[in-house]
Scaffold this active site. Structure first.
Site, mmCIF file in Angstrom:
data_model
loop_
_atom_site.group_PDB
_atom_site.id
_atom_site.type_symbol
_atom_site.label_atom_id
_atom_site.label_comp_id
_atom_site.label_asym_id
_atom_site.label_seq_id
_atom_site.Cartn_x
_atom_site.Cartn_y
_atom_site.Cartn_z
ATOM 1 N N HIS A 151 0.843 -1.191 0.000
ATOM 2 C CA HIS A 151 0.000 0.000 0.000
ATOM 3 C C HIS A 151 0.882 1.246 0.000
ATOM 4 C CE1 HIS A 151 -3.670 -2.238 0.703
ATOM 5 N NE2 HIS A 151 -2.955 -3.008 1.509
ATOM 6 N N CYS A 192 -0.247 2.388 -4.249
ATOM 7 C CA CYS A 192 -1.106 3.506 -4.593
ATOM 8 C C CYS A 192 -0.275 4.786 -4.528
ATOM 9 C CB CYS A 192 -2.271 3.622 -3.610
ATOM 10 S SG CYS A 192 -3.505 2.344 -3.824
#
Ligand SMILES: *[C@@H]1O[C@H](CO)[C@@H](O)[C@H](O)[C@H]1NC(C)=O
Ligand SMILES: *[C@@H]1O[C@H](CO)[C@@H](O)[C@H](O)[C@H]1NC(C)=O
Ligand SMILES: *[C@@H]1O[C@H](CO)[C@@H](O)[C@H](O)[C@H]1NC(C)=O
Length: 448
Positions: A151, A192
């Site tokens: 992430h 991300c």
């Protein structure tokens, strides 16, 4: 004599068609060795895909002749034997694909997968080495390949229990350059908003070429949701480069060509290139191994089934609810789904309240504007301190990864405030106060 005559043309053909590097492992004619660091920054079964990507990367490098001793793997290692895994001891990176877990070396597992150890590995930390842990031992001519999957947020990547800022990552890379730990370095990053890890910070003159799954303001996407395994098996950008490497002779494909292929395959985000882009004219094999090998069987194309990385926990639950015929199980899952949604609502409203309190202290004038704009991150070092404060006083983003979705508001505040050291110190205190009021002890277990 007779057999020599037969053998000779075979040997000749082999050495003519195979680069010298192949017969010498990773040692090329230019006198470099390939060293690699592969990191999955997450744990828990819903993040299966990051460890699957990293295991697959290990297979790609080994298949192309990078010696196992030159590869350092950091992965939590809670997937293969996870009680939710219907194929114990195996990990897949594509539906009906090969097991990618077999043979993977695990140099850092469990809580050893943390930001300090990652930085230590990059810097060739002597204390880690003294404890018998593998660290980079590459020299001035060597080629280093780094791949990280997890992430991310503006200027941040995640670890199972922590975060690491763009400031620290880029300082480690500059340290490696200053200490002659590589001749050329390539960094592939899946997360991300991963463009923000290198944008406005990675120098373009230290022989580093980086590519990222997404630009600095968008999510990356998972792919290959498998109903039986119950989770996405990969990430779109990662699977794109991994399958590209599986299916090409890496002595003939340049990094630039691989990037173009990856851009074509990565339909939901915009992969970016940073650093010294002239390095992209080099062969992929100079970083992922030059041994030619027979092509890996690529499973027949399934629908890629792309899911915004931030929505994966919700989508997994929703699909399990749709799949089950057991009313009691459905009720339990439905309850979990509602808890997740409630956690996300709580967090979003808390962030608004925190921004509102910070505006009341004079750091901003319009809450809506702070929440709805995205200023590019320029002052990475100041942002890094703010992010660390948020991590220590507000929410552990390594565990509560959904919090990463809102870190852009702090990038906005950093960029609009032009802090000095003393006004920054005040801001950090005010941030802690706002977090104490609006996040801490409000039951945020549900935020993932
Ligand atoms: C997984 O289970 C197998 C069989 O019990 C065991 O040999 C192996 O060490 C376990 N691996 C991990 C990472 O727990
Ligand atoms: C930021 O602060 C410095 C030092 O206080 C000042 O010189 C500079 O002009 C300021 N920049 C902006 C964009 O306000
Ligand atoms: C970033 O902000 C700090 C103060 O927190 C300041 O000293 C520094 O000059 C700024 N750097 C850049 C590149 O603007």
């Amino acid at each position: 004599m007779f057999s020599f005559l037969i053998l000779f043309p075979i040997l000749f053909t082999l050495s003519a068609s195979t680069p010298l590097a192949a017969s010498l492992g990773s040692k090329s004619t230019d006198g470099y060795n390939i060293h690699a660091v592969l990191v999955a920054g997450s744990n828990t079964y819903i993040n299966y895909r990051h460890q699957a990507d990293v295991c697959h990367a290990y297979q790609v490098l080994r298949n192309h002749g990078v010696p196992a001793e030159n590869i350092i793997v950091m992965m939590y290692d809670d997937i293969a034997n996870n009680t939710e895994n219907p194929y114990p001891g195996k990990i897949f990176n594509a539906p009906n694909g090969p097991d990618v877990y077999a043979g993977v070396s695990k140099d850092y597992i469990g809580d050893e997968v943390n930001p300090d150890n990652f930085l230590g590995v990059l810097r060739g930390d002597k204390d880690l080495a003294a404890k018998g842990k593998k660290v980079l031992t590459s020299g001035p001519n060597d080629h280093v390949f780094i791949y990280f999957a997890d992430h991310g947020a503006p200027g941040l990547i995640g670890f199972p229990n922590g975060i690491l800022s763009s400031d620290y990552v880029n300082k480690a890379l500059v340290y490696m350059h200053n200490n002659k730990m590589y001749g050329k370095l390539t960094f592939y990053l899946e997360a991300c908003e991963s463009g923000s890890m290198f944008e406005n910070i990675l120098p373009d003159n230290i022989n580093i070429y980086a590519t990222t799954a997404a630009n600095s303001v968008e999510s990356s996407y998972s792919c290959y949701y498998d109903p039986k395994i119950g989770t996405p098996l990969g990430d779109q950008f990662s699977v794109a480069w991994l399958e590209d490497s599986d299916s090409h002779d890496l002595t003939k494909e340049t990094l630039a060509k691989q990037f173009q292929d990856v851009v074509k395959q990565t339909t939901m985000s915009h992969p970016q290139q940073f650093g010294q882009k002239s390095l992209a004219s080099l062969e992929v094999g100079q970083f992922q191994g030059e041994k030619s090998k027979s092509k890996i069987h690529i499973p027949k194309r399934h629908s890629r089934d792309l899911i915004n990385a931030r929505d994966v926990p919700l989508v997994i639950l929703r699909r399990k609810i749709d799949r089950t015929n057991d009313a009691a199980e459905a009720a339990v899952l439905e309850k979990r789904f509602e808890t997740l949604i409630a956690g996300r609502r709580f967090l979003e409203s808390s962030i608004k309240k925190i921004v509102s309190q910070l505006c009341s202290y004079g750091y901003c004038s319009d809450v809506k504007r702070v929440m709805s704009t995205r200023q590019p991150l320029i002052n990475h070092s100041t942002y890094s301190k703010v992010a660390e404060k948020f991590q220590s006083s507000c929410l552990n983003l390594g565990v509560h990864t959904h919090g990463m979705k809102f870190m852009y508001v702090f990038a906005n505040l950093v960029e609009s405030n032009n802090f000095t050291q003393s006004t920054l110190d005040l801001f950090l205190e005010d941030l802690e106060r706002a977090c104490n009021n609006h996040i801490v002890n409000h039951g945020f277990e549900a935020i993932i």
